[in-house]
Design an enzyme around this catalytic site. Structure first.
Site, PDB file in Angstrom:
ATOM      1  N   GLY A  45      58.495  71.715 112.711  1.00  0.00           N
ATOM      2  CA  GLY A  45      57.585  71.475 111.580  1.00  0.00           C
ATOM      3  C   GLY A  45      57.597  69.968 111.361  1.00  0.00           C
ATOM      4  N   SER A  48      61.070  69.135 109.334  1.00  0.00           N
ATOM      5  CA  SER A  48      62.453  69.390 110.026  1.00  0.00           C
ATOM      6  C   SER A  48      62.039  70.189 111.206  1.00  0.00           C
ATOM      7  CB  SER A  48      63.037  70.152 109.035  1.00  0.00           C
ATOM      8  OG  SER A  48      62.609  71.153 108.365  1.00  0.00           O
ATOM      9  N   THR A  49      63.148  70.655 111.874  1.00  0.00           N
ATOM     10  CA  THR A  49      63.238  71.332 112.797  1.00  0.00           C
ATOM     11  C   THR A  49      64.205  72.612 112.519  1.00  0.00           C
ATOM     12  OG1 THR A  49      62.620  69.752 114.664  1.00  0.00           O
ATOM     13  CG2 THR A  49      63.444  71.772 115.606  1.00  0.00           C
ATOM     14  N   LYS A  65      68.249  74.516 109.937  1.00  0.00           N
ATOM     15  CA  LYS A  65      67.293  73.547 109.879  1.00  0.00           C
ATOM     16  C   LYS A  65      67.767  72.151 109.634  1.00  0.00           C
ATOM     17  CE  LYS A  65      63.560  74.901 107.433  1.00  0.00           C
ATOM     18  NZ  LYS A  65      62.915  75.247 106.438  1.00  0.00           N
ATOM     19  N   ASP A 160      57.082  74.973  97.262  1.00  0.00           N
ATOM     20  CA  ASP A 160      56.176  75.083  98.292  1.00  0.00           C
ATOM     21  C   ASP A 160      56.002  76.528  98.613  1.00  0.00           C
ATOM     22  OD1 ASP A 160      54.638  74.266 100.477  1.00  0.00           O
ATOM     23  OD2 ASP A 160      56.389  74.016 101.777  1.00  0.00           O
TER      24      ASP A 160
END
Length: 480
Positions: A45, A48-49, A65, A160
């Site tokens: 993302g 973050s990953t 994450k 979100d």
């Protein structure tokens, strides 16, 4: 990595090189993060990953994450991340992803380990099957709303809410959803000097397709920000597309700030009454939106089912919040003691007619509607206060710095009473479930009681004013 590989021509590889291969900007399989071992990358993302990992001891799969380095530099971001992760770790709800562990890597990047969910998000569901019917959307949003109700009650705002952050799991009784990715936008809110430039990107304040106007303006989000996201999600579920679309982020922001809300009924076979629900959720000014998620769901049920009766009413209700307080040392024995104590609290709460509304690994909130008749109402409060005192007097379990005790708090406020699926009245949300407004520091002995819960009972117990805590009293039993 084997010894044979280390003995390859050119000599043994430098340990720093090996470490970078595992712990570079993107983690490689085998990297150890907290109690978890990385198995592979699943999603990259903008912030973050996400990795698939496994518990190093049990082998249980987990989602890991890890924030990108450029966002981990701000001290305030790290502080908020840790606070948010700790709150979510304590917040247990069947429609919220379980947080298992959180911490930081050696280079300062924060991480969160969560339960691994076998399913796909609502965006993927929409792409695969097309729009949902109004009734199907209602069934899904009942679950999303339940998650938001619990989070808002604990003082947590998602910030979100979008189709990609709702994961659909297969279930025997129909699809079950879990809400994921709490607090990403809050985590990146610009508080550090020199970080204001970050507000020009949607990844800081939310997702451009579902950002509320106050997020675009850089204002602090609150629970009504999530209601805006809920309206966007409702529209997207029944039409297959978000209400506002554009080729650039600026174009999207302008629509969120100024454009009228399109009618879902003009794009999908849904009741016209559903348009009013979407419209109120997407009001530009948050004070014009619904007051809470329960009010949204109430109107949505009537719009979808054509209900004329059974409106929710506000009633006075009593809430008992009990938290297990742990000592400095926390080990497996301590956690077992907490589990046993909280199970004991549930049984005692049920015995006096309290319904558990919010529950975490070390706390719970039991609620009951109060009678209208004054004497009966006062007696109900006295009975629950007696229970709270009995819980506070429970002998601490554990030894030394691992001891666990109970800290109860009592409050009276409004709650929502509405018919459940069987038509019987049931308590829902309301001000009473906003725990952050009346729970907090506890002196560690006795019971903390608000003035509204103590009214008329002052002479029955030993009452002291809590210094610096307006409206709160410390209550113990009268000494014989």
């Amino acid at each position: 990595m084997t010894d044979r590989q280390n003995d390859a021509p050119g000599g043994p590889r430098n340990s720093e090189t090996r470490a970078w291969s595992l712990y570079g900007e993107e983690l490689s399989p085998g990297a150890q993060v907290g109690g978890y071992v990385v198995e592979g990358t699943r999603y990259r993302g903008s912030v973050s990953t996400l990795y698939r990992a496994k518990d190093a001891r049990s082998g249980t799969p987990a989602a890991l994450k890890v924030m990108h380095p450029q966002f981990a530099a701000a001290r305030s971001a790290l502080r908020r991340f840790q606070q948010e992760a700790e709150t979510l770790k304590r917040l247990r709800h069947r429609h919220i992803v379980d947080v298992l562990e959180h911490g930081t890597l050696a280079d300062g990047r924060p991480f969160i380990a969560m339960e691994w969910l076998e399913g796909r998000d609502l965006a993927a569901e929409l792409a695969a099957r097309g729009p949902f019917s109004a009734r199907e959307a209602l069934e899904l949003l009942e679950q999303v709303g339940s998650a938001l109700r619990a989070a808002h009650g604990a003082g947590v705002v998602h910030r979100d809410l979008k189709a990609q952050n709702v994961v659909v799991l297969a279930g025997e009784a129909g699809p079950r959803v879990k809400l994921v990715d709490f607090g990403v936008a809050k985590l990146l809110a610009p508080e550090e000097p020199g970080s204001a430039m970050m507000t020009s990107t949607g990844m800081v304040l939310g997702t451009p397709l579902s950002m509320a106007p106050e997020q675009i303006r850089g204002e602090t989000p609150d629970a009504r920000t999530d209601l805006y996201g809920l309206g966007v999600l409702l529209y997207q579920l029944v039409t297959g597309q978000p209400p506002f679309q554009g080729t650039t982020q600026i174009e999207l922001e302008e629509q969120h700030l100024h454009a009228p809300v399109p009618r879902a009924s003009e794009r999908a076979p849904v009741p016209a009454a559903l348009d009013a629900v979407v419209g109120r959720c997407l009001e530009k000014k948050r004070e014009d939106r619904y007051p809470d998620v329960d009010a949204v769901l109430e109107d949505l049920r009537r719009a979808v089912r054509g209900e004329k009766q059974g409106r929710a009413t506000q009633v006075r209700a009593l809430g008992l919040y009990v938290e297990a307080r742990m000592g400095v040392l926390v080990d497996d024995a301590t956690l077992d003691a907490v589990d046993a104590l909280m199970e004991h609290v549930r049984e005692r709460a049920d015995a006096v007619g309290l319904r558990v509304m919010v529950e975490g690994s070390s706390f719970l909130l039991g609620v009951t509607a109060l009678p209208d008749e004054a004497d009966a109402e006062r007696e109900a409060r006295r009975r629950v206060l007696e229970l709270a005192l009995a819980l506070a007097e429970e002998p601490a379990r554990g030894e030394g710095t691992a001891r666990v005790s109970l800290s109860p708090t009592l409050h009276v406020d409004t709650a929502t009473l509405r018919p459940d699926a069987s038509g019987r009245p049931a308590l829902g949300g309301g001000r009473l479930l906003r725990l952050s407004a009346w729970t907090g520091d506890h002196p560690g002995r006795g019971v903390v009681v608000t003035e509204t819960a103590l009214e008329g009972l002052e002479d029955t117990f030993q009452v002291e004013v809590l210094p610096g805590r307006e409206g709160l009293r410390h209550v113990t039993r009268n000494e014989a």
